[in-house]
Design a protein around this motif. Structure first.
Motif, PDB file in Angstrom:
ATOM      1  N   SER B 195       0.608  -1.434  -0.111  1.00 25.09           N
ATOM      2  CA  SER B 195       0.474  -0.093   0.095  1.00 25.09           C
ATOM      3  C   SER B 195       1.020   1.299  -0.205  1.00 25.09           C
ATOM      4  CB  SER B 195      -0.986   0.193   0.854  1.00 25.09           C
ATOM      5  OG  SER B 195      -1.968  -1.205   1.003  1.00 25.09           O
ATOM      6  N   PHE B 219      -7.536  -2.513  -5.617  1.00 27.19           N
ATOM      7  CA  PHE B 219      -8.198  -2.792  -3.938  1.00 27.19           C
ATOM      8  C   PHE B 219      -9.532  -2.768  -3.872  1.00 27.19           C
ATOM      9  CE2 PHE B 219      -4.052  -1.473  -2.584  1.00 27.19           C
ATOM     10  CZ  PHE B 219      -3.719  -2.860  -1.379  1.00 27.19           C
ATOM     11  N   TRP B 322     -11.559  -6.626   6.633  1.00 24.11           N
ATOM     12  CA  TRP B 322     -10.221  -6.521   5.134  1.00 24.11           C
ATOM     13  C   TRP B 322      -9.303  -4.909   5.606  1.00 24.11           C
ATOM     14  CZ3 TRP B 322      -9.956  -6.022   0.118  1.00 24.11           C
ATOM     15  CH2 TRP B 322     -10.041  -5.391  -0.472  1.00 24.11           C
ATOM     16  N   GLU B 323      -9.594  -4.047   6.273  1.00 19.45           N
ATOM     17  CA  GLU B 323      -8.592  -3.515   7.315  1.00 19.45           C
ATOM     18  C   GLU B 323      -7.319  -4.355   7.098  1.00 19.45           C
ATOM     19  OE1 GLU B 323     -11.640  -2.769   8.314  1.00 19.45           O
ATOM     20  OE2 GLU B 323     -12.030  -1.247   7.079  1.00 19.45           O
ATOM     21  N   CYS B 326      -5.971  -5.729   4.403  1.00 20.49           N
ATOM     22  CA  CYS B 326      -4.944  -4.867   3.365  1.00 20.49           C
ATOM     23  C   CYS B 326      -3.535  -4.077   4.124  1.00 20.49           C
ATOM     24  CB  CYS B 326      -6.022  -3.339   3.131  1.00 20.49           C
ATOM     25  SG  CYS B 326      -7.529  -3.312   2.030  1.00 20.49           S
ATOM     26  N   LEU B 330      -2.417  -8.056  -0.491  1.00 18.94           N
ATOM     27  CA  LEU B 330      -3.242  -8.591  -0.905  1.00 18.94           C
ATOM     28  C   LEU B 330      -2.692  -9.846  -1.311  1.00 18.94           C
ATOM     29  CD1 LEU B 330      -5.291  -6.378  -2.937  1.00 18.94           C
ATOM     30  CD2 LEU B 330      -5.784  -7.003  -0.749  1.00 18.94           C
TER      31      LEU B 330
END
Lengths: 333, 333
Positions: B195, B219, B322-323, B326, B330
């Protein structure tokens, strides 16, 4: 898809007999939608079923390597009769016999057979049990009926995608073939292997039709591919990696044959022969496929370069005449 | 394609040392057009070369089964560094190092790095030898440079399609990545795994560009796939059949995890995961892929149903947020 016998009870007994804990189940493309339903039935017998998802077009393609790699105790191969003799992993073949009656469709074919009196019968394993009744209907209509049996396949009259020996063996004794089975694939094989008029009885659609125009189109296309290949300089000889398609010795001979004629030739090993795979090699002019011959004949329009059978390559270098090839049948190899 | 070092002399010495008679040569898609030329060079060393034509996207996919099946003495695997530790067939890896200089392209990237002072460097095996010079250029421009080395891969700063541990290990210490290599594939992997803003230096096109918009798009697409999968009832868990992709134990755990949440789940074994292969199973709602995670991320638009990584499946059943996904990246699996 209740039209087929998936032999759940025999499968259960074989699993119990072997004490299997993990099984690989394999289906041809047409039966693949049934795989999840069958997997859940098998799971209830106390084993872990793994569905083989890769393409499978014949018993030549039984998933032995995959089974060994996954440590399974048993392969259950659906939709084909046994072909590969030596088994490294215990394998049972569930032939998926059709449960529907073919007689009404055979009756529909009778008017199309009017001008011939000697009829050869051929079918896939799904319908071998229907041949006796079909013969009775034809005899009742005044025909002489011949069913070939060269003992190369498991049943009299049976054909598989690449083996029409039962049909070829009787071609000289008959005027036309009546083929019983779904779709065009196997019926085309009969016509391309025997050059005899072929009428198809499709019991799923309850229809009868001639396959001769389609066969004629493929004969013309093959000749065009051979002509194009004659201009080629660089040839890749494809060696199949599926258990019943691996012919390294024959492929090496083809390479030698091409090199003797001044061509540049390479050996390629390949599992799935697709247009995408071959397109990765733009410097090649021609591919000679020693694996499944049906890929050459049925998929020709999808490929950008000629993809020939071994016999077609022999025509290219002048070792075999086109007429002799047609006489032997396009699928002979 | 003179831009790569194919190490003909080392290959020759290895062939002589082993007394090999038959070798299988394997290339990733980008180098496949070179295969016939290399085969002819190798043939002159006195061996029969067989070109592996099937798709190959990494060293996870070394053609060991194929080599055993063809009885070859040696595999020559081009374009990747060694990944699979245990070798059933002797294998040499020709990393196909790029012979071109990357400095001019790195200079072009400097204006894009203006707002950051701490830069992480990452690259593929083709350019690991260029990292020192790239670092010098960055330092000369006043940057602090960090190169990760977790010892999981063969070289500091190296990334491969599915392993960005070297980049991840330094992500907290840097503000942006400079990735050296052709195309978007590996650069995207850096961005999706960390990220962090990622600038690409492509020495083949002699260009520099940002990959951040493409990463952002993926994303968003992954979140959409997870949302769609949450509505699904029947799940296929895919077990890869390539040597470095087979994770049957993890796949069984995913199946159990899904079943605990009331989903119906199946195990599928598969070599090449393509839209065509999955479309044969129309009753399935979602596929969870335990083989190559790049198939899920890079090919999503080609698939009609969600194809998730293991971690994404954990998000579907509420075991992972999901956080957190990330944060892990991924591609972590």
């Amino acid at each position: 898809m209740k039209q087929f016998d998936f032999e759940e009870e025999r499968v259960k007994q074989e699993i119990l007999k072997l004490g299997a804990k993990r099984v690989l189940i394999q289906f041809p493309e047409g039966l693949k939608p049934e795989a999840p339903r069958i997997a859940k039935i098998i799971e209830k017998f106390g084993v872990l079923p793994i569905i083989s998802a890769d393409p499978c077009y014949g018993a030549c393609d039984v998933a032995t390597d995959e089974a060994e790699s996954l440590g399974v105790d048993l392969i259950i191969h659906y939709g084909h009769s046994k072909l590969v003799k030596y088994e490294r992993v215990p394998t049972i073949y569930v032939e998926a016999r059709a449960t529907l009656n073919v007689n009404a469709a055979v009756e529909k074919a009778l008017p199309m057979l009017e001008k011939w009196s000697k009829i050869g019968l051929a079918t896939t394993v799904q319908h071998v049990q229907a041949l006796d009744e079909a013969r009775e209907i034809l005899i009742h209509a005044g025909k002489t009926v011949v069913i070939g049996d060269t003992r190369r396949l498991n049943y009299p009259g049976q054909v598989i995608g690449c083996d029409y020996s039962n049909a070829i063996s009787i071609a000289k004794d008959i005027e036309a073939f009546l083929f019983i089975g779904g779709g065009q694939f196997h019926a085309l094989g009969v016509a391309l292997s025997t050059s005899r008029p072929t009428i198809v009885v499709d019991p799923y659609d309850n229809t009868a039709f001639s396959i001769n125009k389609e066969a004629e189109k493929i004969f013309k296309q093959r000749w065009a591919s051979i002509e194009e290949a004659q201009k080629g300089r660089t040839f890749a000889v494809l060696v199949g990696l599926k258990p019943g398609q691996k012919r390294l010795v024959e492929a090496s001979k083809v390479k030698d044959m091409l090199e003797e004629k001044g061509k540049t030739a390479y050996l390629f090993a390949v599992k799935e022969i697709t247009p995408e795979v071959l397109m990765e090699f733009p410097t090649l002019d021609v591919f000679v496929n020693t694996a499944c011959p049906r890929i050459c004949l049925d998929d020709a329009v999808r490929f950008r370069k000629p993809v020939l059978t071994i016999n077609e390559a022999s025509v290219v270098v002048g070792k075999l005449s086109w007429e002799e090839l047609c006489k032997r049948g396009l699928l002979e190899s």
